[in-house]
Design a protein around this motif. Structure first.
Motif, PDB file in Angstrom:
ATOM      1  N   CYS A   9       0.896  -1.054  -0.094  1.00 51.48           N
ATOM      2  CA  CYS A   9       0.117  -0.046   0.070  1.00 51.48           C
ATOM      3  C   CYS A   9       0.847   1.284  -0.034  1.00 51.48           C
ATOM      4  O   CYS A   9       1.865   1.197   0.301  1.00 51.48           O
ATOM      5  CB  CYS A   9      -0.906   0.079   1.285  1.00 51.48           C
ATOM      6  N   VAL A  10       0.277   2.549  -0.449  1.00 46.27           N
ATOM      7  CA  VAL A  10       0.920   3.569  -0.389  1.00 46.27           C
ATOM      8  C   VAL A  10       1.154   4.294   1.121  1.00 46.27           C
ATOM      9  O   VAL A  10       0.248   4.051   1.927  1.00 46.27           O
ATOM     10  CB  VAL A  10       0.120   4.649  -1.271  1.00 46.27           C
ATOM     11  N   ARG A  11       2.461   4.904   1.165  1.00 48.36           N
ATOM     12  CA  ARG A  11       2.613   5.372   2.546  1.00 48.36           C
ATOM     13  C   ARG A  11       3.173   6.774   2.232  1.00 48.36           C
ATOM     14  O   ARG A  11       3.822   7.106   1.283  1.00 48.36           O
ATOM     15  CB  ARG A  11       3.722   4.635   3.071  1.00 48.36           C
ATOM     16  N   TYR A  12       2.842   7.783   3.301  1.00 51.85           N
ATOM     17  CA  TYR A  12       3.123   9.062   3.155  1.00 51.85           C
ATOM     18  C   TYR A  12       3.821   9.610   4.464  1.00 51.85           C
ATOM     19  O   TYR A  12       3.513   9.068   5.589  1.00 51.85           O
ATOM     20  CB  TYR A  12       1.910   9.992   3.077  1.00 51.85           C
ATOM     21  N   VAL A  13       4.770  10.676   4.335  1.00 43.70           N
ATOM     22  CA  VAL A  13       5.149  11.342   5.716  1.00 43.70           C
ATOM     23  C   VAL A  13       4.211  12.619   5.667  1.00 43.70           C
ATOM     24  O   VAL A  13       4.295  13.433   4.963  1.00 43.70           O
ATOM     25  CB  VAL A  13       6.531  11.675   5.468  1.00 43.70           C
ATOM     26  N   THR A  14       3.308  12.608   6.677  1.00 41.65           N
ATOM     27  CA  THR A  14       2.398  13.828   6.800  1.00 41.65           C
ATOM     28  C   THR A  14       3.211  15.083   7.210  1.00 41.65           C
ATOM     29  O   THR A  14       4.144  15.072   7.805  1.00 41.65           O
ATOM     30  CB  THR A  14       1.535  13.408   8.120  1.00 41.65           C
ATOM     31  N   GLY A  15       2.634  16.086   6.299  1.00 45.26           N
ATOM     32  CA  GLY A  15       3.257  17.270   6.428  1.00 45.26           C
ATOM     33  C   GLY A  15       4.690  17.586   5.608  1.00 45.26           C
ATOM     34  O   GLY A  15       5.075  18.658   5.745  1.00 45.26           O
ATOM     35  N   SER A  16       5.140  16.422   4.966  1.00 43.90           N
ATOM     36  CA  SER A  16       6.265  16.594   4.383  1.00 43.90           C
ATOM     37  C   SER A  16       6.520  17.593   3.225  1.00 43.90           C
ATOM     38  O   SER A  16       7.742  18.050   2.934  1.00 43.90           O
ATOM     39  CB  SER A  16       6.863  15.322   3.962  1.00 43.90           C
ATOM     40  N   HIS A  17       5.341  18.001   2.723  1.00 44.94           N
ATOM     41  CA  HIS A  17       5.298  18.919   1.436  1.00 44.94           C
ATOM     42  C   HIS A  17       5.860  20.464   1.691  1.00 44.94           C
ATOM     43  O   HIS A  17       5.934  20.963   1.213  1.00 44.94           O
ATOM     44  CB  HIS A  17       3.899  18.938   0.886  1.00 44.94           C
ATOM     45  N   LEU A  18       5.776  20.505   3.316  1.00 39.47           N
ATOM     46  CA  LEU A  18       5.855  21.901   3.871  1.00 39.47           C
ATOM     47  C   LEU A  18       7.316  22.406   4.180  1.00 39.47           C
ATOM     48  O   LEU A  18       7.952  23.393   4.380  1.00 39.47           O
ATOM     49  CB  LEU A  18       5.179  22.158   5.147  1.00 39.47           C
ATOM     50  N   HIS A  19       8.325  21.145   3.935  1.00 42.57           N
ATOM     51  CA  HIS A  19       9.698  21.403   4.203  1.00 42.57           C
ATOM     52  C   HIS A  19      10.662  21.349   3.043  1.00 42.57           C
ATOM     53  O   HIS A  19      11.860  20.884   3.324  1.00 42.57           O
ATOM     54  CB  HIS A  19       9.905  20.356   5.364  1.00 42.57           C
ATOM     55  N   GLY A  20      10.373  21.498   1.951  1.00 44.44           N
ATOM     56  CA  GLY A  20      11.392  21.571   0.918  1.00 44.44           C
ATOM     57  C   GLY A  20      11.558  20.264   0.004  1.00 44.44           C
ATOM     58  O   GLY A  20      11.373  19.158   0.837  1.00 44.44           O
ATOM     59  N   VAL A  21      12.651  20.416  -0.856  1.00 43.66           N
ATOM     60  CA  VAL A  21      12.859  19.135  -1.316  1.00 43.66           C
ATOM     61  C   VAL A  21      14.198  18.395  -0.635  1.00 43.66           C
ATOM     62  O   VAL A  21      15.165  18.999  -0.246  1.00 43.66           O
ATOM     63  CB  VAL A  21      13.342  19.449  -2.996  1.00 43.66           C
ATOM     64  N   ARG A  22      13.923  17.168  -0.313  1.00 42.40           N
ATOM     65  CA  ARG A  22      15.197  16.418   0.408  1.00 42.40           C
ATOM     66  C   ARG A  22      16.073  15.878  -0.698  1.00 42.40           C
ATOM     67  O   ARG A  22      15.567  15.860  -2.098  1.00 42.40           O
ATOM     68  CB  ARG A  22      14.534  15.117   1.034  1.00 42.40           C
ATOM     69  N   PRO A  23      17.350  15.708  -0.350  1.00 42.21           N
ATOM     70  CA  PRO A  23      18.370  15.239  -1.208  1.00 42.21           C
ATOM     71  C   PRO A  23      17.867  14.114  -1.800  1.00 42.21           C
ATOM     72  O   PRO A  23      17.421  12.825  -0.993  1.00 42.21           O
ATOM     73  CB  PRO A  23      19.648  14.801  -0.473  1.00 42.21           C
ATOM     74  N   HIS A  24      18.028  13.620  -3.165  1.00 44.65           N
ATOM     75  CA  HIS A  24      17.707  12.136  -3.786  1.00 44.65           C
ATOM     76  C   HIS A  24      18.721  12.038  -4.455  1.00 44.65           C
ATOM     77  O   HIS A  24      19.837  12.527  -4.608  1.00 44.65           O
ATOM     78  CB  HIS A  24      16.617  12.620  -4.897  1.00 44.65           C
ATOM     79  N   GLY A  25      18.921  10.401  -4.685  1.00 44.84           N
ATOM     80  CA  GLY A  25      19.980   9.827  -5.177  1.00 44.84           C
ATOM     81  C   GLY A  25      19.721   8.639  -6.120  1.00 44.84           C
ATOM     82  O   GLY A  25      18.332   8.131  -5.823  1.00 44.84           O
ATOM     83  N   ARG A  26      20.451   8.240  -6.847  1.00 41.72           N
ATOM     84  CA  ARG A  26      20.248   7.045  -7.801  1.00 41.72           C
ATOM     85  C   ARG A  26      19.667   5.530  -6.935  1.00 41.72           C
ATOM     86  O   ARG A  26      20.425   5.318  -5.735  1.00 41.72           O
ATOM     87  CB  ARG A  26      21.277   6.567  -8.671  1.00 41.72           C
ATOM     88  N   THR A  27      18.624   5.149  -7.614  1.00 43.30           N
ATOM     89  CA  THR A  27      18.177   3.756  -6.875  1.00 43.30           C
ATOM     90  C   THR A  27      18.169   2.844  -8.083  1.00 43.30           C
ATOM     91  O   THR A  27      18.515   2.977  -9.186  1.00 43.30           O
ATOM     92  CB  THR A  27      16.729   3.819  -6.334  1.00 43.30           C
TER      93      THR A  27
END
Length: 250
Positions: free
Chosen positions: A148-166
Motif C-alpha cells: 500500500c501507499v505510504r506518506y510522511v504527513t506534512g512533508s510537503h511543507l519542508h522543501g525538497v530532500r536530497p535524492h540519489g540513484r536507486t
C-alpha cells in the motif's frame, strides 16, 4: 464546490499533503475501468515504445509493472485524464486550472513486485511553484502485504530532500536521508479497496513496500496534473537529465 466538506478536504490537503477518498469510483465504474485496462494490456500494450512499458522481468510478460501515457493510445483514457471528475478535483485542490500530464498503470506482481523508493514527485517535475498533484486509484484490495501507499504527513511543507540513484526501474531517484525521527513520527499507511482514491501534493514524501504476497497483484491507475501557474525549471531539468545520463552510462 465550496461546501463545508469540500473546504475541509482542501484544508486537509494543504495541511497534510494528501487526502484519501474512499469509494471515489463506484463498483460499476471500477469494473468498467478494470475491463478497459485488461483490454488495453491485451491489445495495445505490446505496441508501446520501450520507454512507456516496464516489466519486473522483461522476458516474462506476466510481470508487467507499469504503463505510461495510456491516454496517447486509447480515447477512453484520454477522456478520463482530460475531461473527468479527476481533473475537476485536481483543479479544486490546486485552486487553479490544470494541465493534464499523464495517465499510468501500476502493478506490483506477487512475490517479485519491488518496493517503490521514498521520493518527492517534484524532484522529477522541477516546477516553480511546486503546484501539482498525483492521484493513485486502487483497482483491487491493497494492504501492507502487497504494497500500500505510504506518506510522511506534512512533508510537503519542508522543501525538497536530497535524492540519489536507486535500482528501481521506473523510479530512478529516491530520498537518501530517509527515515529520520520526523519521518518515523509522521509516517502513515493507506490500505485501500477498489475505487478508493489517494491524492498527494508534488512535494509530499511517499513510498510503498514490496509485494510480499504469494498470489495477489497490486494494480492501480495514476494521474498527474500540473497547475497552470507552475513553470518547469528548464535549466534544472536539463542538469538533472545530464546527471542521470552520466549515471546510467557508468
Amino acid at each position: 464546490m465550496e461546501t463545508p466538506d469540500k473546504q475541509a478536504l482542501k484544508e486537509s490537503f494543504r495541511t497534510n499533503g494528501y487526502v484519501f477518498l474512499p469509494g471515489f469510483l463506484s463498483p460499476e465504474e471500477v469494473r468498467e475501468l478494470d475491463e478497459k485496462v485488461t483490454n488495453f494490456i491485451r491489445s495495445t500494450a505490446q505496441t508501446l515504445p520501450v520507454n512507456h512499458i516496464f516489466y519486473e522481468d522483461k522476458n516474462d510478460p506476466t510481470t508487467l509493472k507499469q504503463l505510461i501515457d495510456m491516454q496517447r493510445y486509447d480515447p477512453y483514457f484520454e477522456v478520463m485524464l482530460h475531461n473527468s471528475k479527476f481533473k475537476q478535483l485536481a483543479e479544486f485542490l490546486l485552486e487553479d486550472a490544470v494541465i493534464p500530464k499523464t495517465l499510468e498503470y501500476f502493478n506490483k506482481p506477487p512475490k517479485i513486485g519491488k518496493p517503490t523508493p521514498p521520493h518527492q514527485d517534484n524532484y522529477y517535475f522541477m516546477l516553480k511553484p511546486a503546484e501539482a498533484v498525483t492521484m493513485w486509484l486502487a483497482l483491487e484490495d491493497v494492504d501492507a502485504e502487497n504494497g500500500c501507499v505510504r506518506y510522511v504527513t506534512g512533508s510537503h511543507l519542508h522543501g525538497v530532500r536530497p535524492h540519489g540513484r536507486t535500482q528501481t526501474l521506473g523510479f530512478s531517484q529516491g530520498i537518501t536521508d530517509f527515515w529520520n525521527a520526523d519521518d518515523q513520527a509522521n509516517a502513515v499507511a493507506f490500505p485501500a479497496k477498489p475505487g478508493d482514491l489517494l491524492i498527494h501534493h508534488s512535494m509530499t514524501i511517499h513510498w510503498a513496500e514490496a509485494n510480499r504476497s504469494e498470489t495477489r497483484t497490486r494494480k492501480a491507475i495514476g494521474f498527474i496534473y500540473w497547475a497552470e501557474s507552475a513553470q518547469e525549471d528548464t535549466e534544472a531539468k536539463a542538469a538533472y537529465q545530464q546527471k542521470l545520463k552520466a549515471e546510467l552510462s557508468v
